[in-house]
Design a protein around this motif. Sequence first.
Motif, PDB file in Angstrom:
ATOM      1  N   TYR A 117      49.020 103.535  41.713  1.00 42.02           N
ATOM      2  CA  TYR A 117      49.771 104.170  40.634  1.00 42.02           C
ATOM      3  C   TYR A 117      49.400 103.516  39.306  1.00 42.02           C
ATOM      4  CZ  TYR A 117      52.798 105.895  44.398  1.00 42.02           C
ATOM      5  OH  TYR A 117      53.287 106.503  45.527  1.00 42.02           O
ATOM      6  N   TYR A 118      49.290 104.361  38.267  1.00 38.38           N
ATOM      7  CA  TYR A 118      49.004 103.865  36.928  1.00 38.38           C
ATOM      8  C   TYR A 118      50.100 104.368  35.990  1.00 38.38           C
ATOM      9  CZ  TYR A 118      44.501 102.986  39.107  1.00 38.38           C
ATOM     10  OH  TYR A 118      43.518 102.555  39.957  1.00 38.38           O
ATOM     11  N   MET A 119      50.763 103.419  35.309  1.00 41.47           N
ATOM     12  CA  MET A 119      51.919 103.758  34.494  1.00 41.47           C
ATOM     13  C   MET A 119      51.749 103.238  33.070  1.00 41.47           C
ATOM     14  SD  MET A 119      54.944 102.628  32.992  1.00 41.47           S
ATOM     15  CE  MET A 119      55.246 101.018  33.704  1.00 41.47           C
ATOM     16  N   LEU A 120      52.093 104.105  32.101  1.00 47.09           N
ATOM     17  CA  LEU A 120      52.048 103.694  30.697  1.00 47.09           C
ATOM     18  C   LEU A 120      53.264 104.263  29.973  1.00 47.09           C
ATOM     19  CD1 LEU A 120      48.986 103.335  28.456  1.00 47.09           C
ATOM     20  CD2 LEU A 120      50.962 104.535  27.540  1.00 47.09           C
ATOM     21  N   ARG A 121      53.935 103.424  29.211  1.00 47.59           N
ATOM     22  CA  ARG A 121      55.148 103.798  28.480  1.00 47.59           C
ATOM     23  C   ARG A 121      54.823 103.996  27.003  1.00 47.59           C
ATOM     24  NH1 ARG A 121      60.462 105.654  28.886  1.00 47.59           N
ATOM     25  NH2 ARG A 121      61.827 104.589  27.418  1.00 47.59           N
ATOM     26  N   ASP A 122      55.255 105.151  26.445  1.00 47.50           N
ATOM     27  CA  ASP A 122      55.008 105.477  25.043  1.00 47.50           C
ATOM     28  C   ASP A 122      56.333 105.483  24.277  1.00 47.50           C
ATOM     29  OD1 ASP A 122      54.402 106.555  22.587  1.00 47.50           O
ATOM     30  OD2 ASP A 122      53.952 108.563  23.341  1.00 47.50           O
ATOM     31  N   SER A 123      56.539 104.438  23.460  1.00 47.30           N
ATOM     32  CA  SER A 123      57.737 104.343  22.605  1.00 47.30           C
ATOM     33  C   SER A 123      57.348 104.417  21.131  1.00 47.30           C
ATOM     34  CB  SER A 123      58.483 103.028  22.884  1.00 47.30           C
ATOM     35  OG  SER A 123      58.876 102.945  24.237  1.00 47.30           O
ATOM     36  N   SER A 124      56.218 105.035  20.861  1.00 48.96           N
ATOM     37  CA  SER A 124      55.696 105.081  19.490  1.00 48.96           C
ATOM     38  C   SER A 124      56.609 105.838  18.535  1.00 48.96           C
ATOM     39  CB  SER A 124      54.301 105.720  19.482  1.00 48.96           C
ATOM     40  OG  SER A 124      54.355 107.050  19.984  1.00 48.96           O
ATOM     41  N   ARG A 125      57.443 106.741  19.079  1.00 45.01           N
ATOM     42  CA  ARG A 125      58.338 107.531  18.237  1.00 45.01           C
ATOM     43  C   ARG A 125      59.677 106.846  17.973  1.00 45.01           C
ATOM     44  NH1 ARG A 125      55.489 110.405  21.785  1.00 45.01           N
ATOM     45  NH2 ARG A 125      54.399 112.317  21.164  1.00 45.01           N
ATOM     46  N   ASP A 126      59.870 105.690  18.589  1.00 50.95           N
ATOM     47  CA  ASP A 126      61.117 104.938  18.420  1.00 50.95           C
ATOM     48  C   ASP A 126      61.149 104.323  17.024  1.00 50.95           C
ATOM     49  OD1 ASP A 126      63.352 103.360  18.518  1.00 50.95           O
ATOM     50  OD2 ASP A 126      62.777 102.256  20.322  1.00 50.95           O
ATOM     51  N   ASN A 127      62.031 104.810  16.179  1.00 54.36           N
ATOM     52  CA  ASN A 127      62.098 104.336  14.796  1.00 54.36           C
ATOM     53  C   ASN A 127      62.615 102.908  14.670  1.00 54.36           C
ATOM     54  OD1 ASN A 127      61.157 106.744  13.513  1.00 54.36           O
ATOM     55  ND2 ASN A 127      63.136 107.699  13.955  1.00 54.36           N
ATOM     56  N   PHE A 128      63.142 102.357  15.760  1.00 53.87           N
ATOM     57  CA  PHE A 128      63.693 101.007  15.720  1.00 53.87           C
ATOM     58  C   PHE A 128      62.813  99.980  16.443  1.00 53.87           C
ATOM     59  CE2 PHE A 128      67.243 103.731  14.804  1.00 53.87           C
ATOM     60  CZ  PHE A 128      67.976 103.026  13.852  1.00 53.87           C
ATOM     61  N   LYS A 129      61.592 100.371  16.788  1.00 51.24           N
ATOM     62  CA  LYS A 129      60.671  99.415  17.411  1.00 51.24           C
ATOM     63  C   LYS A 129      60.163  98.444  16.346  1.00 51.24           C
ATOM     64  CE  LYS A 129      56.272 101.875  16.853  1.00 51.24           C
ATOM     65  NZ  LYS A 129      56.736 102.820  15.862  1.00 51.24           N
ATOM     66  N   ALA A 130      59.605  97.338  16.789  1.00 52.86           N
ATOM     67  CA  ALA A 130      59.066  96.347  15.848  1.00 52.86           C
ATOM     68  C   ALA A 130      57.896  96.959  15.072  1.00 52.86           C
ATOM     69  CB  ALA A 130      58.597  95.115  16.606  1.00 52.86           C
ATOM     70  N   PRO A 131      57.865  96.780  13.766  1.00 50.78           N
ATOM     71  CA  PRO A 131      56.809  97.381  12.932  1.00 50.78           C
ATOM     72  C   PRO A 131      55.408  96.947  13.336  1.00 50.78           C
ATOM     73  CG  PRO A 131      58.599  96.530  11.580  1.00 50.78           C
ATOM     74  CD  PRO A 131      58.849  96.037  12.969  1.00 50.78           C
ATOM     75  N   THR A 132      55.277  95.785  13.945  1.00 51.20           N
ATOM     76  CA  THR A 132      53.959  95.264  14.322  1.00 51.20           C
ATOM     77  C   THR A 132      53.431  95.879  15.620  1.00 51.20           C
ATOM     78  OG1 THR A 132      55.052  93.416  15.443  1.00 51.20           O
ATOM     79  CG2 THR A 132      54.330  93.054  13.168  1.00 51.20           C
ATOM     80  N   LEU A 133      54.277  96.610  16.337  1.00 46.76           N
ATOM     81  CA  LEU A 133      53.875  97.196  17.615  1.00 46.76           C
ATOM     82  C   LEU A 133      53.523  98.675  17.460  1.00 46.76           C
ATOM     83  CD1 LEU A 133      56.616  95.625  19.937  1.00 46.76           C
ATOM     84  CD2 LEU A 133      54.288  94.807  19.559  1.00 46.76           C
ATOM     85  N   ASP A 134      52.539  99.122  18.251  1.00 49.72           N
ATOM     86  CA  ASP A 134      52.161 100.539  18.186  1.00 49.72           C
ATOM     87  C   ASP A 134      53.043 101.392  19.097  1.00 49.72           C
ATOM     88  OD1 ASP A 134      51.254  99.924  20.711  1.00 49.72           O
ATOM     89  OD2 ASP A 134      49.171 100.521  20.354  1.00 49.72           O
TER      90      ASP A 134
END
Length: 280
Positions: free
Chosen positions: A184-201
């Motif tokens: 299994y290959y899993m990847l999480r996309d939180s790029s649309r989260d406006n409250f994520k750390a600015p340094t993270l994609d």
Amino acid sequence: MEYFLKKIKKQILAAFIILPIAVSILGCGMETKTTVDTKSGVGSSTRVGITSCKAVNKDIISTTDDTGNSKNTDQINKVPIYGKKQKEKIKKYLSSLPDKITVKEAKKRGIIIASYNDKEKKRFKKDWMDFYRYVKAGEKQYSTKNEAIICYAKLHDKRAITILDYTVEGDACYTYLSFIKGKYYMLRDSSRDNFKAPTLDGYSDLMTYKSLRKYIKYIGEDAIYNLKEDKHVKDKLSIESTQFYLFKKQDITNKKVKKIIGNPNYNYLDDYYNIFGFDA
């Protein structure tokens, strides 16, 4: 002359007797009938060498779906299938998905919405269980416990699914999960989260797992575990939810599943990951 003709006839007769016996002995280690797991929803199975199994399924996997109907594999897999070293392709696919999506559009794209109203939950639950049954059959085919690969009427080797959930602020988060030949290959996309750390994609690492297991969570079960898992009491508890976890180890047992989940000696995400769940 008559003597030589009789001798030749005896040699030919002996060859016809010995040949089937030799074939039977040589083939014994390569092909063994196995019992079919009816819960997986697949047809008859045979245990054969990996090369032989691919030959058996070569025509079937390109022409039929799980129900035996003629269909192109691109139509079956609405979500593109990517695996190891293909993180950038997965990111490109996830970034192409909309920030907001209707139920109709989600169904069209093969996306499951994790949290939705009760009416649509049944639909998304069904889609998830279809995926789960498929990959469980695939796990058995590629299990290291088997001396040779289990060959079903259709080879269960590739499938992908995308799960959508939302943050409390309403930002879309997508999780991509593919199954390719036992992994299994899993990847999480939180790029649309406006409250994520600015340094993270907003994209996680591409994680690899080897088992997907169902876990039934009971109301108040934590208190029961503190009492050394009183099974008599636990049997009377109501089911709170059904959860599905990915694990690093292959062929993991239910006993090991219970030991790992919530155990501080195991690292969440590295050793296991809660990929999906639904209420009772």
